[in-house]
Design an enzyme around this catalytic site. Structure first.
Site, PDB file in Angstrom:
ATOM      1  N   ALA A   1     -48.691  12.932  13.273  1.00  0.00           N
ATOM      2  CA  ALA A   1     -48.296  13.921  12.224  1.00  0.00           C
ATOM      3  C   ALA A   1     -47.543  14.988  12.872  1.00  0.00           C
ATOM      4  O   ALA A   1     -47.935  15.599  13.466  1.00  0.00           O
ATOM      5  CB  ALA A   1     -49.342  14.120  11.179  1.00  0.00           C
TER       6      ALA A   1
ATOM      7  N   ALA B   1       0.871  -1.365  -0.167  1.00  0.00           N
ATOM      8  CA  ALA B   1       0.047  -0.117  -0.023  1.00  0.00           C
ATOM      9  C   ALA B   1       0.878   1.224   0.095  1.00  0.00           C
ATOM     10  O   ALA B   1       0.428   2.272   0.434  1.00  0.00           O
ATOM     11  CB  ALA B   1      -1.008   0.115   1.267  1.00  0.00           C
ATOM     12  N   ALA B   2       1.921   1.295  -0.537  1.00  0.00           N
ATOM     13  CA  ALA B   2       3.007   2.122  -0.415  1.00  0.00           C
ATOM     14  C   ALA B   2       2.960   3.121  -1.725  1.00  0.00           C
ATOM     15  O   ALA B   2       3.623   4.293  -1.786  1.00  0.00           O
ATOM     16  CB  ALA B   2       4.480   1.570  -0.284  1.00  0.00           C
TER      17      ALA B   2
ATOM     18  N   GLY C   1       2.411  -6.954 -16.587  1.00  0.00           N
ATOM     19  CA  GLY C   1       3.519  -8.202 -16.459  1.00  0.00           C
ATOM     20  C   GLY C   1       2.863  -9.303 -17.327  1.00  0.00           C
ATOM     21  O   GLY C   1       1.640  -9.464 -17.123  1.00  0.00           O
TER      22      GLY C   1
ATOM     23  N   ARG D   1      -2.952  10.051  -8.287  1.00  0.00           N
ATOM     24  CA  ARG D   1      -3.970  10.422  -9.354  1.00  0.00           C
ATOM     25  C   ARG D   1      -5.365  10.350  -8.462  1.00  0.00           C
ATOM     26  O   ARG D   1      -6.369  10.665  -9.130  1.00  0.00           O
ATOM     27  CB  ARG D   1      -3.910   9.305 -10.254  1.00  0.00           C
TER      28      ARG D   1
ATOM     29  N   SER E   1     -53.197  17.588  20.268  1.00  0.00           N
ATOM     30  CA  SER E   1     -52.522  18.022  19.408  1.00  0.00           C
ATOM     31  C   SER E   1     -52.098  19.525  19.526  1.00  0.00           C
ATOM     32  O   SER E   1     -52.976  20.272  20.079  1.00  0.00           O
ATOM     33  CB  SER E   1     -53.268  17.907  18.044  1.00  0.00           C
TER      34      SER E   1
ATOM     35  N   LYS F   1     -33.238   9.381  14.997  1.00  0.00           N
ATOM     36  CA  LYS F   1     -31.955   9.207  15.404  1.00  0.00           C
ATOM     37  C   LYS F   1     -31.962   8.917  16.916  1.00  0.00           C
ATOM     38  O   LYS F   1     -32.595   9.437  17.692  1.00  0.00           O
ATOM     39  CB  LYS F   1     -31.152  10.700  15.353  1.00  0.00           C
TER      40      LYS F   1
ATOM     41  N   GLY G   1      10.285  -0.517  -5.879  1.00  0.00           N
ATOM     42  CA  GLY G   1      10.058  -1.674  -6.487  1.00  0.00           C
ATOM     43  C   GLY G   1       9.075  -2.632  -5.609  1.00  0.00           C
ATOM     44  O   GLY G   1       9.222  -2.579  -4.524  1.00  0.00           O
TER      45      GLY G   1
HETATM   46  C1  UD1 Z   1       2.735  -4.683 -11.084  1.00  0.00           C
HETATM   47  C2  UD1 Z   1       3.437  -6.123 -11.498  1.00  0.00           C
HETATM   48  C3  UD1 Z   1       3.045  -6.402 -12.897  1.00  0.00           C
HETATM   49  C4  UD1 Z   1       1.303  -6.689 -12.748  1.00  0.00           C
HETATM   50  C5  UD1 Z   1       0.742  -5.562 -12.166  1.00  0.00           C
HETATM   51  C6  UD1 Z   1      -0.714  -5.828 -12.050  1.00  0.00           C
HETATM   52  C7  UD1 Z   1       5.706  -5.846 -10.821  1.00  0.00           C
HETATM   53  C8  UD1 Z   1       7.103  -5.508 -10.984  1.00  0.00           C
HETATM   54  N1  UD1 Z   1       4.978  -5.706 -11.773  1.00  0.00           N
HETATM   55  O1  UD1 Z   1       3.060  -3.681 -12.060  1.00  0.00           O
HETATM   56  O2  UD1 Z   1       3.631  -7.538 -13.483  1.00  0.00           O
HETATM   57  O3  UD1 Z   1       0.789  -6.988 -14.237  1.00  0.00           O
HETATM   58  O4  UD1 Z   1       1.192  -4.987 -10.969  1.00  0.00           O
HETATM   59  O5  UD1 Z   1      -1.336  -4.528 -11.868  1.00  0.00           O
HETATM   60  O6  UD1 Z   1       5.600  -6.221  -9.575  1.00  0.00           O
HETATM   61  N2  UD1 Z   1       4.277  -0.722  -4.582  1.00  0.00           N
HETATM   62  C9  UD1 Z   1       4.877  -0.672  -3.165  1.00  0.00           C
HETATM   63  N3  UD1 Z   1       6.040  -0.098  -3.313  1.00  0.00           N
HETATM   64  C10 UD1 Z   1       6.958  -0.096  -4.486  1.00  0.00           C
HETATM   65  C11 UD1 Z   1       6.276  -0.361  -5.583  1.00  0.00           C
HETATM   66  C12 UD1 Z   1       5.048  -0.766  -5.741  1.00  0.00           C
HETATM   67  O7  UD1 Z   1       4.075  -0.489  -2.098  1.00  0.00           O
HETATM   68  O8  UD1 Z   1       8.050   0.326  -4.376  1.00  0.00           O
HETATM   69  C13 UD1 Z   1       2.687  -1.223  -4.550  1.00  0.00           C
HETATM   70  C14 UD1 Z   1       1.807  -0.021  -5.299  1.00  0.00           C
HETATM   71  O9  UD1 Z   1       1.389   0.857  -4.285  1.00  0.00           O
HETATM   72  C15 UD1 Z   1       0.883  -1.076  -5.701  1.00  0.00           C
HETATM   73  C16 UD1 Z   1       1.477  -2.413  -5.952  1.00  0.00           C
HETATM   74  O10 UD1 Z   1       2.667  -2.443  -5.148  1.00  0.00           O
HETATM   75  O11 UD1 Z   1      -0.122  -1.379  -4.760  1.00  0.00           O
HETATM   76  C17 UD1 Z   1       2.077  -2.584  -7.543  1.00  0.00           C
HETATM   77  O12 UD1 Z   1       2.733  -1.550  -7.888  1.00  0.00           O
HETATM   78  P1  UD1 Z   1       2.560  -0.795  -9.590  1.00  0.00           P
HETATM   79  O13 UD1 Z   1       3.414   0.303  -9.477  1.00  0.00           O
HETATM   80  O14 UD1 Z   1       1.125  -0.504  -9.579  1.00  0.00           O
HETATM   81  O15 UD1 Z   1       3.248  -1.871 -10.192  1.00  0.00           O
HETATM   82  P2  UD1 Z   1       2.647  -2.099 -11.719  1.00  0.00           P
HETATM   83  O16 UD1 Z   1       3.759  -1.314 -12.730  1.00  0.00           O
HETATM   84  O17 UD1 Z   1       1.313  -2.094 -12.013  1.00  0.00           O
END
Ligand code: UD1
Ligand code: MG
Length: 451
Positions: A365, A11-12, A143, A17, A408, A336, A82
């Site tokens: 009423a 969730a990082a 991917g 957007r 009333s 309420k 990543g």
């Molecule tokens: C990723 C997958 C891809 C897949 C797609 C599905 C990888 C390398 N790629 O790509 O194969 O088809 O999801 O939606 O895994 N996040 C972190 N920290 C980071 C990077 C990402 O918490 O450093 C979290 C993001 O918040 C998100 C999730 O990991 O919830 C996926 O990251 P995102 O950047 O959306 O990956 P994609 O490029 O979409």
């Protein structure tokens, strides 16, 4: 012995957007933050402990997740290097040692518990990594899952894919299950020599195969793997979620006259043979019994309604409204924090706040409980079988005894004893023939005005 399971929930993401001050994963679907949907799916699939990897607002995310799960740890990923790096941010949790490690995305709230259970079943059957994929007409950005003789050989990120690889329509949903005893060793072997310079979780597939481990892919519905990046996608996922909930309700015995116009929350519970007319909203915390009729245009939050009640049209129930059996609540009525006894009635134009209404009482009423003096809230208690005449104000704290009558138009400021009749308004005076006098006076006044 049942296998143990922990989850790492990513969730990082910045969530830029969404254009929101609220972290993306706290935006709601069906009235529940999306990260909680993911946690609940994991729980259904047997996930016991949850490590959530966040980039900001760790405390906020933590308190929300704690609302649905007991074993939660929060891990901050300060640099987004990543998905593999993100999973390793939860190293301290992974080190606790579990049989199965599920990697989930917090922004994918339709994550299907059966699919997660399927991945875990593969681990139980001897696989070391199990990946959830989907087929799509539009694989752009995902991917690709590269298969050979029914085995998953690699996941190729789009930027690194050859032309034939990019033609593959089997895509990585992002969710995977990893053998908990091998997870750290595999994750640590992942490097960042790729076109984005990121640590790709997806590289785990090739690394596992080099080590002679078994990797499998499962197929899920594309819809279940929809990720949310914008409020447009949020609305799209909400629509799918509502559609599923409506179907679930109908199949469980609830009649929805116009399903498209009825909105539910994650915890809405409705009994059998209850009928819901068009344009009704069920916010969080609502339970409705069997054989209830909900007429059009009602709005509910934090409400429980027992069997046999008739509600609406245009009723609003909130803030801990509790209705007994066979109650009648009509149009333009707001409750309420009300306890409404069996068979009680409030048929038109009424506000009951902080009130306790006895069984079979009749609220006429236009009755208003004046429960607020601008500073404090006070309670109104009405006994069973009491009758409140139309257009009465009940100035709380006040009580009306069992079987009492309120005339009333009364403004009731003192308690009314059981069985009494209270009149609290000016007495009527009839002046014989006086209407003509008034009319003449009015005409004379008009005649004096300049033309
Ligand atoms: C990723 C997958 C891809 C897949 C797609 C599905 C990888 C390398 N790629 O790509 O194969 O088809 O999801 O939606 O895994 N996040 C972190 N920290 C980071 C990077 C990402 O918490 O450093 C979290 C993001 O918040 C998100 C999730 O990991 O919830 C996926 O990251 P995102 O950047 O959306 O990956 P994609 O490029 O979409
Ligand atoms: Mg993504």
């Amino acid at each position: 012995m049942a296998r143990t399971c922990m989850t790492v929930i990513l969730a990082a993401g910045e969530g830029t957007r969404m254009r929101s001050a609220l972290p993306k994963v706290l935006h709601e679907i069906g009235g529940l933050p999306m990260v909680c949907h993911v946690v609940k799916a994991a729980q259904t699939a047997g996930g016991e402990a949850h490590a959530v990897v966040v980039g900001r607002e760790a405390a906020k995310v933590e308190s929300v997740v704690r609302g649905v799960a007991a074993k939660v740890s929060i891990h901050e990923q300060t640099q987004r290097l990543g998905t593999a790096h993100a999973v390793l941010s939860a190293r301290s949790a992974i080190e606790n040692g579990f049989d199965d490690l599920l990697v989930l995305f917090a922004d994918t709230p339709l994550t299907n518990p059966q699919a997660l259970a399927g991945l875990r079943a593969s681990l139980a059957d001897g696989a070391n990594v199990a990946v959830l994929g989907f087929r799509t007409a539009n694989p752009q950005g995902y991917g690709r899952l590269l298969m050979e003789n029914g085995e998953l050989t690699a996941i190729r990120e789009e930027k690194d894919a050859s032309i034939p690889e990019s033609m593959v329509d089997f895509c990585n949903g992002g969710i995977m299950a990893i053998d908990g005893r091998k997870a750290l060793e595999l994750l640590e072997a992942i490097g960042n020599a790729n076109s984005k310079g990121e640590y790709y979780l997806t590289d785990i597939v090739e690394i596992a195969r080099i080590k002679g481990l078994k990797v499998v892919a499962h197929e899920a519905a594309e819809e279940d793997l929809l990720g949310i990046n914008t409020r447009v996608e949020l609305a799209r996922v909400e629509a799918i979620w509502q559609e599923r909930k409506r179907k679930e309700m109908m199949l469980a015995g609830v009649t929805l006259v116009d399903p498209q116009s009825v909105y539910f929350s994650h915890d809405t519970r409705i009994g059998q043979d209850t009928l819901v007319e068009p344009n009704v909203f069920f916010g969080p915390g609502v339970t409705i019994g069997d054989n209830v009729v909900i007429h059009a245009f009602c709005h509910f939050t934090q409400t429980s309604i027992s069997e046999g009640c008739h509600i609406g049209p245009f009723a609003r129930m909130r803030g801990n409204a509790r209705l007994g059996r066979d109650g009648h609540v009509g149009n333009f009525v707001e409750f309420k924090n009300v306890e409404f006894g069996d068979g009680a009635k409030a048929s038109h134009l009424t506000y009951l706040g902080d009130a306790k209404i006895g069984a079979a009482a009749n609220i006429g009423a236009g009755t208003i409980t004046c429960n607020y003096d601008g500073v404090n809230k006070s309670q109104t208690i009405i006994g069973e079988n009491a009758f409140i005449g139309s257009n009465s104000s009940l100035v709380a704290p006040v009580s009306v005894g069992k079987g009492a009558y309120v005339a009333s138009g009364s403004v009731i400021v003192d308690d009314v004893p059981e069985g009494a009749m209270a009149v609290a308004r000016g007495r009527q005076v009839n002046k014989e023939g006086h209407a003509a006098t008034i009319r003449e006076r009015a005409l004379a006044k008009k005649a004096q005005k300049p033309a």
